[in-house]
Scaffold this motif. Structure first.
Motif, PDB file in Angstrom:
ATOM      1  N   GLN A   1      -7.939  -2.591  -1.374  1.00 25.27           N
ATOM      2  CA  GLN A   1      -6.538  -2.400  -1.016  1.00 25.27           C
ATOM      3  C   GLN A   1      -6.402  -2.213   0.478  1.00 25.27           C
ATOM      4  O   GLN A   1      -7.293  -1.659   1.134  1.00 25.27           O
ATOM      5  CB  GLN A   1      -5.965  -1.168  -1.730  1.00 25.27           C
ATOM      6  N   VAL A   2      -5.265  -2.669   1.029  1.00 29.26           N
ATOM      7  CA  VAL A   2      -4.952  -2.433   2.431  1.00 29.26           C
ATOM      8  C   VAL A   2      -3.505  -1.981   2.541  1.00 29.26           C
ATOM      9  O   VAL A   2      -2.646  -2.420   1.768  1.00 29.26           O
ATOM     10  CB  VAL A   2      -5.182  -3.691   3.302  1.00 29.26           C
ATOM     11  N   LEU A   3      -3.255  -1.056   3.446  1.00 29.94           N
ATOM     12  CA  LEU A   3      -1.903  -0.643   3.799  1.00 29.94           C
ATOM     13  C   LEU A   3      -1.784  -0.599   5.312  1.00 29.94           C
ATOM     14  O   LEU A   3      -2.774  -0.399   6.020  1.00 29.94           O
ATOM     15  CB  LEU A   3      -1.571   0.739   3.224  1.00 29.94           C
ATOM     16  N   VAL A   4      -0.566  -0.776   5.800  1.00 25.46           N
ATOM     17  CA  VAL A   4      -0.285  -0.565   7.222  1.00 25.46           C
ATOM     18  C   VAL A   4      -0.355   0.933   7.481  1.00 25.46           C
ATOM     19  O   VAL A   4       0.248   1.731   6.764  1.00 25.46           O
ATOM     20  CB  VAL A   4       1.102  -1.123   7.588  1.00 25.46           C
ATOM     21  N   ILE A   5      -1.090   1.318   8.504  1.00 26.69           N
ATOM     22  CA  ILE A   5      -1.393   2.740   8.685  1.00 26.69           C
ATOM     23  C   ILE A   5      -0.155   3.584   8.946  1.00 26.69           C
ATOM     24  O   ILE A   5      -0.037   4.711   8.456  1.00 26.69           O
ATOM     25  CB  ILE A   5      -2.454   2.943   9.786  1.00 26.69           C
ATOM     26  N   GLN A   6       0.811   3.043   9.693  1.00 27.64           N
ATOM     27  CA  GLN A   6       2.039   3.814   9.934  1.00 27.64           C
ATOM     28  C   GLN A   6       2.794   4.087   8.639  1.00 27.64           C
ATOM     29  O   GLN A   6       3.465   5.118   8.507  1.00 27.64           O
ATOM     30  CB  GLN A   6       2.951   3.073  10.927  1.00 27.64           C
ATOM     31  N   ASP A   7       2.681   3.169   7.686  1.00 27.92           N
ATOM     32  CA  ASP A   7       3.329   3.366   6.390  1.00 27.92           C
ATOM     33  C   ASP A   7       2.549   4.386   5.553  1.00 27.92           C
ATOM     34  O   ASP A   7       3.129   5.310   4.982  1.00 27.92           O
ATOM     35  CB  ASP A   7       3.411   2.040   5.633  1.00 27.92           C
ATOM     36  N   ALA A   8       1.232   4.215   5.474  1.00 30.16           N
ATOM     37  CA  ALA A   8       0.409   5.103   4.657  1.00 30.16           C
ATOM     38  C   ALA A   8       0.451   6.539   5.148  1.00 30.16           C
ATOM     39  O   ALA A   8       0.358   7.481   4.350  1.00 30.16           O
ATOM     40  CB  ALA A   8      -1.033   4.600   4.647  1.00 30.16           C
ATOM     41  N   MET A   9       0.581   6.723   6.460  1.00 31.54           N
ATOM     42  CA  MET A   9       0.579   8.068   7.028  1.00 31.54           C
ATOM     43  C   MET A   9       1.982   8.649   7.194  1.00 31.54           C
ATOM     44  O   MET A   9       2.160   9.727   7.744  1.00 31.54           O
ATOM     45  CB  MET A   9      -0.142   8.071   8.389  1.00 31.54           C
ATOM     46  N   GLY A  10       2.986   7.922   6.710  1.00 30.93           N
ATOM     47  CA  GLY A  10       4.340   8.456   6.739  1.00 30.93           C
ATOM     48  C   GLY A  10       4.952   8.535   8.109  1.00 30.93           C
ATOM     49  O   GLY A  10       5.818   9.377   8.355  1.00 30.93           O
ATOM     50  N   MET A  11       4.535   7.672   9.014  1.00 31.83           N
ATOM     51  CA  MET A  11       5.125   7.649  10.351  1.00 31.83           C
ATOM     52  C   MET A  11       6.412   6.825  10.371  1.00 31.83           C
ATOM     53  O   MET A  11       7.265   7.004  11.229  1.00 31.83           O
ATOM     54  CB  MET A  11       4.122   7.072  11.356  1.00 31.83           C
ATOM     55  N   ASN A  12       6.520   5.913   9.412  1.00 27.92           N
ATOM     56  CA  ASN A  12       7.675   5.032   9.314  1.00 27.92           C
ATOM     57  C   ASN A  12       8.496   5.444   8.103  1.00 27.92           C
ATOM     58  O   ASN A  12       8.207   5.062   6.984  1.00 27.92           O
ATOM     59  CB  ASN A  12       7.203   3.570   9.180  1.00 27.92           C
ATOM     60  N   LYS A  13       9.532   6.227   8.313  1.00 31.92           N
ATOM     61  CA  LYS A  13      10.288   6.775   7.185  1.00 31.92           C
ATOM     62  C   LYS A  13      11.329   5.811   6.638  1.00 31.92           C
ATOM     63  O   LYS A  13      11.925   6.055   5.585  1.00 31.92           O
ATOM     64  CB  LYS A  13      10.975   8.083   7.599  1.00 31.92           C
ATOM     65  N   ASP A  14      11.570   4.706   7.327  1.00 32.50           N
ATOM     66  CA  ASP A  14      12.620   3.776   6.923  1.00 32.50           C
ATOM     67  C   ASP A  14      12.109   2.605   6.090  1.00 32.50           C
ATOM     68  O   ASP A  14      12.866   1.698   5.757  1.00 32.50           O
ATOM     69  CB  ASP A  14      13.342   3.231   8.156  1.00 32.50           C
ATOM     70  N   PHE A  15      10.813   2.606   5.736  1.00 31.34           N
ATOM     71  CA  PHE A  15      10.221   1.499   4.999  1.00 31.34           C
ATOM     72  C   PHE A  15       9.603   2.034   3.723  1.00 31.34           C
ATOM     73  O   PHE A  15       8.654   2.814   3.765  1.00 31.34           O
ATOM     74  CB  PHE A  15       9.157   0.817   5.871  1.00 31.34           C
ATOM     75  N   SER A  16      10.159   1.647   2.568  1.00 27.49           N
ATOM     76  CA  SER A  16       9.685   2.217   1.300  1.00 27.49           C
ATOM     77  C   SER A  16       9.579   1.166   0.201  1.00 27.49           C
ATOM     78  O   SER A  16      10.261   1.238  -0.821  1.00 27.49           O
ATOM     79  CB  SER A  16      10.626   3.337   0.851  1.00 27.49           C
ATOM     80  N   PRO A  17       8.708   0.167   0.371  1.00 29.29           N
ATOM     81  CA  PRO A  17       8.524  -0.811  -0.703  1.00 29.29           C
ATOM     82  C   PRO A  17       7.844  -0.171  -1.913  1.00 29.29           C
ATOM     83  O   PRO A  17       7.223   0.886  -1.806  1.00 29.29           O
ATOM     84  CB  PRO A  17       7.622  -1.868  -0.061  1.00 29.29           C
ATOM     85  N   LYS A  18       7.950  -0.826  -3.048  1.00 28.74           N
ATOM     86  CA  LYS A  18       7.407  -0.308  -4.292  1.00 28.74           C
ATOM     87  C   LYS A  18       5.911  -0.030  -4.203  1.00 28.74           C
ATOM     88  O   LYS A  18       5.407   0.940  -4.780  1.00 28.74           O
ATOM     89  CB  LYS A  18       7.685  -1.300  -5.419  1.00 28.74           C
ATOM     90  N   PHE A  19       5.181  -0.875  -3.461  1.00 25.36           N
ATOM     91  CA  PHE A  19       3.719  -0.758  -3.441  1.00 25.36           C
ATOM     92  C   PHE A  19       3.204   0.347  -2.530  1.00 25.36           C
ATOM     93  O   PHE A  19       2.019   0.665  -2.537  1.00 25.36           O
ATOM     94  CB  PHE A  19       3.067  -2.087  -3.020  1.00 25.36           C
TER      95      PHE A  19
END
Length: 272
Positions: free
Chosen positions: A220-238
């Motif tokens: 699995q891979v995630l964008v780090i800003q998303d995984a670490m909660g730095m980007n609060k405006d992006f919330s896809p299902k995955f």
């Protein structure tokens, strides 16, 4: 309880293939700078992808299309400088691999030589098979990105799930097999049905790294800003957030501002 195996030696493309064969899942995150790369490398991440998502997360562009090869190389070099163990893979940005194999090879050589990354990632299937083959034949390891391909967003018209229809699913399967045949060491499959991921994973011997592609992927891979909660405006299902750094950093910044305004920082012990 952590199931992470601490492995000190450098991760290679061969090791990833062995992980798939043994059933050990592959962990991957994106990174774009020295500090972040160093942290996740020391934590034991298997692979770091210097994604063209830097266009969005680091520069603030609306799509990945705007980032240049030089900008991608700057991010990739910074990540390489912070990594000792993880396999580092850099995205080839939009337009650098697009139907002219010799130009594509030149761009790939520049990326490898100027940054020191271990491999590159290319978006596309049969349409760019000659480009990918030329690069692989030159000795450059290639990971291929299929499914939802952000560099083709203007063609799709949306960031919706790909491969739901039989025709598109069949083409995706054929593209995956083709890329394995010409020597790609791994695949990234983005936003496709989990059943399709399971089918492809059984039909190809190279690792599949999923993002929004279900648990049947080999990693699995995630964008780090998303995984670490730095980007609060992006919330896809995955997306699963593993921290809330937005709140932590916001509160820390407010505390710092308050201390400066009230002459609480620096104090006597923090002064020369």
């Amino acid at each position: 309880m952590s199931v992470h195996k601490e492995i000190k030696k450098k991760v290679t493309t061969l090791q990833l293939k062995k992980m798939k064969k043994s059933g050990e899942k592959i962990s991957a995150l994106t990174a774009y700078d020295f500090t972040m790369a160093k942290i996740i490398d020391e934590a034991g991440i298997d692979m770091i992808i210097v994604g063209d998502s830097a266009s969005n997360t680091m520069i603030g562009n609306q799509t990945t299309l705007s980032i240049s090869l030089q900008q991608m190389m700057n991010f990739a070099r910074a990540v390489v400088n912070g990594v000792k163990r993880a396999l580092v893979v850099a995205d080839m940005p939009f337009g650098t691999v697009s139907g002219n194999p010799f130009n594509s090879l030149d761009a790939a050589i520049v990326m490898m030589r100027e940054t020191g990354v271990d491999a590159i990632k290319i978006e596309g299937g049969a349409e760019i098979v000659d480009d990918v083959k030329k690069i692989i034949d030159a000795g450059i390891p290639v990971m291929v990105h299929l499914g939802l391909m952000p560099q083709s967003i203007n063609k799709y018209g949306s960031y919706g799930v790909r491969g739901k229809e039989e025709e598109e699913a069949n083409k995706l399967i054929l593209d995956c097999k083709l890329m394995e045949k010409i020597g790609a060491f791994a695949l990234v499959l983005e936003k496709i049905p989990s059943e399709l991921t399971a089918k492809i994973s059984k039909e190809v011997s190279i690792p599949i790294i999923g993002i929004g592609a279900g648990v049947e992927a080999d990693g699995q891979v995630l964008v780090i800003q998303d995984a670490m909660g730095m980007n609060k405006d992006f919330s896809p299902k995955f997306l699963r957030r593993y921290a809330d750094l937005y709140a932590i950093m916001t509160n820390a910044t407010k505390n710092y501002i308050n201390d400066v305004k009230l002459l609480k920082f620096p104090n006597e012990s923090e002064s020369y």
